[in-house]
Design a protein around this motif. Structure first.
Motif, short mmCIF file in Angstrom:
data_model
loop_
_atom_site.label_atom_id
_atom_site.label_comp_id
_atom_site.label_asym_id
_atom_site.label_seq_id
_atom_site.Cartn_x
_atom_site.Cartn_y
_atom_site.Cartn_z
N ILE A 99 0.78 -1.21 -0.05
CA ILE A 99 0.04 0.14 0.12
C ILE A 99 0.85 1.12 -0.13
O ILE A 99 1.90 1.27 0.85
CB ILE A 99 -0.68 0.08 1.20
N LYS A 100 0.33 2.32 -0.69
CA LYS A 100 0.98 3.70 -0.80
C LYS A 100 0.16 4.69 0.10
O LYS A 100 -0.95 4.49 -0.31
CB LYS A 100 1.37 4.08 -2.22
N LYS A 101 0.72 5.37 1.06
CA LYS A 101 -0.19 6.19 1.76
C LYS A 101 -0.27 7.59 0.96
O LYS A 101 -1.35 8.27 1.27
CB LYS A 101 0.58 6.45 2.92
N SER A 102 0.51 7.93 0.13
CA SER A 102 0.39 9.03 -0.68
C SER A 102 1.10 9.03 -1.94
O SER A 102 1.99 7.90 -2.31
CB SER A 102 0.73 10.36 0.05
N VAL A 103 0.98 10.01 -2.89
CA VAL A 103 1.61 9.96 -3.98
C VAL A 103 3.00 9.86 -4.00
O VAL A 103 3.59 9.21 -5.04
CB VAL A 103 0.85 11.08 -5.16
N THR A 104 3.84 10.33 -2.88
CA THR A 104 5.10 10.61 -2.81
C THR A 104 5.66 9.28 -1.82
O THR A 104 6.70 9.14 -1.65
CB THR A 104 5.46 11.75 -2.26
#
Length: 121
Positions: A99-104
């Motif tokens: 999972i990515k929590k934000s685009v960065t």
């Protein structure tokens, strides 16, 4: 924070069925894949099934034809339908997701707390 919460485990007789669910919640930008692992007493944790964003899925050889993984993108939930259960399927089943929590943010691995599945007469 990201959380994976499993449900649906329990005791079932050989030949029976169970459906596991795992819901992801928290700060989520993107879920790359979600899957299920299991760990039996005295054994290493093993990948049971995994499903990607493109709905490609992989299965442990011993569960092919009996287990089906599916995903509800809107609910951020993954399911594992387990049919024709055998005593050797007895284990703690863990939900896993990249999972990515934000685009960065870098994608990271997250785990649920585990749910016990016992197949016994």
């Amino acid at each position: 924070q990201v959380q994976l919460v499993e449900s649906g485990g329990g005791l079932v007789q050989p030949g029976g069925s169970l459906r596991l669910s795992c819901a992801a919640s928290g700060s989520i930008f993107r879920i790359n894949y979600m899957g299920w692992y299991r760990q039996a007493p005295g054994k290493e944790r093993e990948l049971v099934a995994r499903i990607t964003t493109n709905n490609n899925s992989d299965y442990l050889d011993s569960v092919k034809g009996r287990f089906t993984i599916s995903r509800d993108y809107a609910k951020k939930t993954v399911y594992l339908q387990m049919n024709s259960l055998k005593p050797e399927d007895t284990a703690v089943y863990y939900c896993n997701g990249e999972i990515k929590k934000s685009v960065t943010d870098w994608p990271r691995n997250y785990w649920g707390q585990g749910t016990q599945v016992t197949v016994s007469s």
